[in-house]
Design an enzyme around this catalytic site. Structure first.
Site, PDB file in Angstrom:
ATOM      1  CG  HIS A   1      23.981  49.963  -7.664  1.00 53.13           C
ATOM      2  ND1 HIS A   1      23.078  49.646  -8.366  1.00 53.13           N
ATOM      3  CD2 HIS A   1      25.398  49.863  -8.337  1.00 53.13           C
ATOM      4  CE1 HIS A   1      23.466  49.307  -9.596  1.00 53.13           C
ATOM      5  NE2 HIS A   1      24.922  49.205  -9.607  1.00 53.13           N
TER       6      HIS A   1
ATOM      7  CE  LYS B   1      34.030  40.329  -1.284  1.00 54.68           C
ATOM      8  NZ  LYS B   1      34.150  39.855  -0.019  1.00 54.68           N
TER       9      LYS B   1
ATOM     10  CG  ASP C   1      29.121  43.249 -11.619  1.00 58.18           C
ATOM     11  OD1 ASP C   1      28.625  42.130 -12.181  1.00 58.18           O
ATOM     12  OD2 ASP C   1      28.675  44.097 -11.491  1.00 58.18           O
TER      13      ASP C   1
ATOM     14  CG  LEU D   1      22.148  53.925  -8.439  1.00 55.83           C
ATOM     15  CD1 LEU D   1      22.443  55.166  -7.374  1.00 55.83           C
ATOM     16  CD2 LEU D   1      23.189  53.313  -8.577  1.00 55.83           C
ATOM     17  CG  HIS D   2      20.669  47.008  -8.026  1.00 58.12           C
ATOM     18  ND1 HIS D   2      21.549  46.663  -6.946  1.00 58.12           N
ATOM     19  CD2 HIS D   2      21.124  46.749  -9.351  1.00 58.12           C
ATOM     20  CE1 HIS D   2      22.638  46.027  -7.568  1.00 58.12           C
ATOM     21  NE2 HIS D   2      22.315  46.168  -8.910  1.00 58.12           N
TER      22      HIS D   2
ATOM     23  N   GLY E   1      24.275  53.891 -12.627  1.00 56.35           N
ATOM     24  CA  GLY E   1      22.998  54.394 -12.336  1.00 56.35           C
ATOM     25  C   GLY E   1      22.283  53.102 -12.426  1.00 56.35           C
TER      26      GLY E   1
HETATM   27  O1  PAF Z   1      30.061  47.828 -12.399  1.00 55.89           O
HETATM   28  C1  PAF Z   1      29.765  48.745 -13.209  1.00 55.89           C
HETATM   29  O2  PAF Z   1      28.627  49.459 -12.936  1.00 55.89           O
HETATM   30  C2  PAF Z   1      30.687  49.488 -14.250  1.00 55.89           C
HETATM   31  O3  PAF Z   1      31.378  48.512 -14.865  1.00 55.89           O
HETATM   32  C3  PAF Z   1      31.818  50.536 -13.771  1.00 55.89           C
HETATM   33  C4  PAF Z   1      32.370  49.804 -12.741  1.00 55.89           C
HETATM   34  C5  PAF Z   1      30.794  51.431 -12.922  1.00 55.89           C
HETATM   35  C6  PAF Z   1      32.436  51.099 -14.692  1.00 55.89           C
HETATM   36  O4  PAF Z   1      31.544  51.825 -15.626  1.00 55.89           O
END
Ligand code: PAF
Length: 171
Positions: A40, A156, A158, A36-37, A34
Site C-alpha cells: 500500500h 497489480k 489484485d 496497510l503493508h 486499512g
Molecule cells: O483493494 C482493496 O483494498 C479494496 O477492494 C478497495 C479497492 C479499497 C475497495 O474497498
C-alpha cells in the site's frame, strides 16, 4: 496530514489544500481498507507525483464481504496506518463511517461486466466485485467531484480488481 470523515469535509479539505484548491488541479487517490503493508505504501509513493493533493481512504467495505466472510474480524489498525500514510507523504486521509458512505441500506449496486467479474476470484466470491465497484464509484465521486477527474492508483497484486475498475472507468 489531516483526517476527514464525511464527504463534505473531504471536499472542503481538498478545496482548501494549497496545491489543489484551484481550477485544473487534481487529486491523486489511493483507496484502501486499512491494515496497510509495504505494498500500500508503495502505491502511495507512486501516487504522490500524479496529483496536486494526495488522498488515501481507509474504509472496510461491508458490501464486498460474503455472508460467510467475517467483516467484523477484518484487521483494523488505525494508528499504525495513519503513521505509515503520514510518513509516505499523504495529505488527506478519508476515513468515512459506514453511515457516511451507506446512509441507508444500499439497494442500488453497480453491476460489473460478468465476463470480467464472474470469473477467477469472482467465480468463488459471487457479488464481490459488485461490492468493490459500488464503493469505488462512491469514493471516486467523493474525491473527484470538484476537479472532475484525477488519478487513482490500484495495486497489480489484485490484478482482476484492477481490470474491473479500469473497465468501469472507461465505460
Ligand atoms: O483493494 C482493496 O483494498 C479494496 O477492494 C478497495 C479497492 C479499497 C475497495 O474497498
Amino acid at each position: 496530514m489531516i483526517t476527514v470523515r464525511t464527504i463534505p469535509e473531504l471536499r472542503a479539505a481538498i478545496a482548501a489544500h494549497p496545491g489543489a484548491g484551484r481550477p485544473g488541479k487534481r487529486p491523486a487517490f489511493v483507496p484502501t481498507m486499512g491494515n496497510l503493508h509495504d505494498g500500500h505504501i508503495a502505491l502511495v509513493r507512486q501516487a504522490r507525483p500524479l496529483g496536486d493533493v494526495l488522498v488515501a481512504s481507509i474504509f472496510v467495505n461491508r458490501l464486498q464481504f460474503l455472508p460467510h466472510e467475517d467483516f467484523d474480524s477484518y484487521p483494523r489498525t488505525w494508528e499504525a496506518d495513519c503513521a505509515k500514510l503520514e510518513a509516505a507523504g499523504c495529505d488527506i486521509v478519508f476515513a468515512p463511517r459506514e453511515s457516511d458512505l451507506y446512509p441507508e441500506p444500499q439497494t442500488f449496486k453497480l453491476q460489473p461486466d460478468p465476463q470480467l467479474a464472474d470469473i477467477l476470484e469472482g467465480h468463488f466470491r459471487p457479488g464481490f466485485f459488485m461490492g468493490v465497484c459500488t464503493v469505488v464509484m462512491k469514493l471516486f465521486s467523493a474525491v473527484f467531484f470538484a476537479s472532475g477527474g484525477g488519478t487513482a492508483v490500484f495495486g497489480k497484486k489484485d490484478y482482476q480488481q484492477l481490470m474491473v475498475i479500469r473497465r468501469m472507468v472507461q465505460q
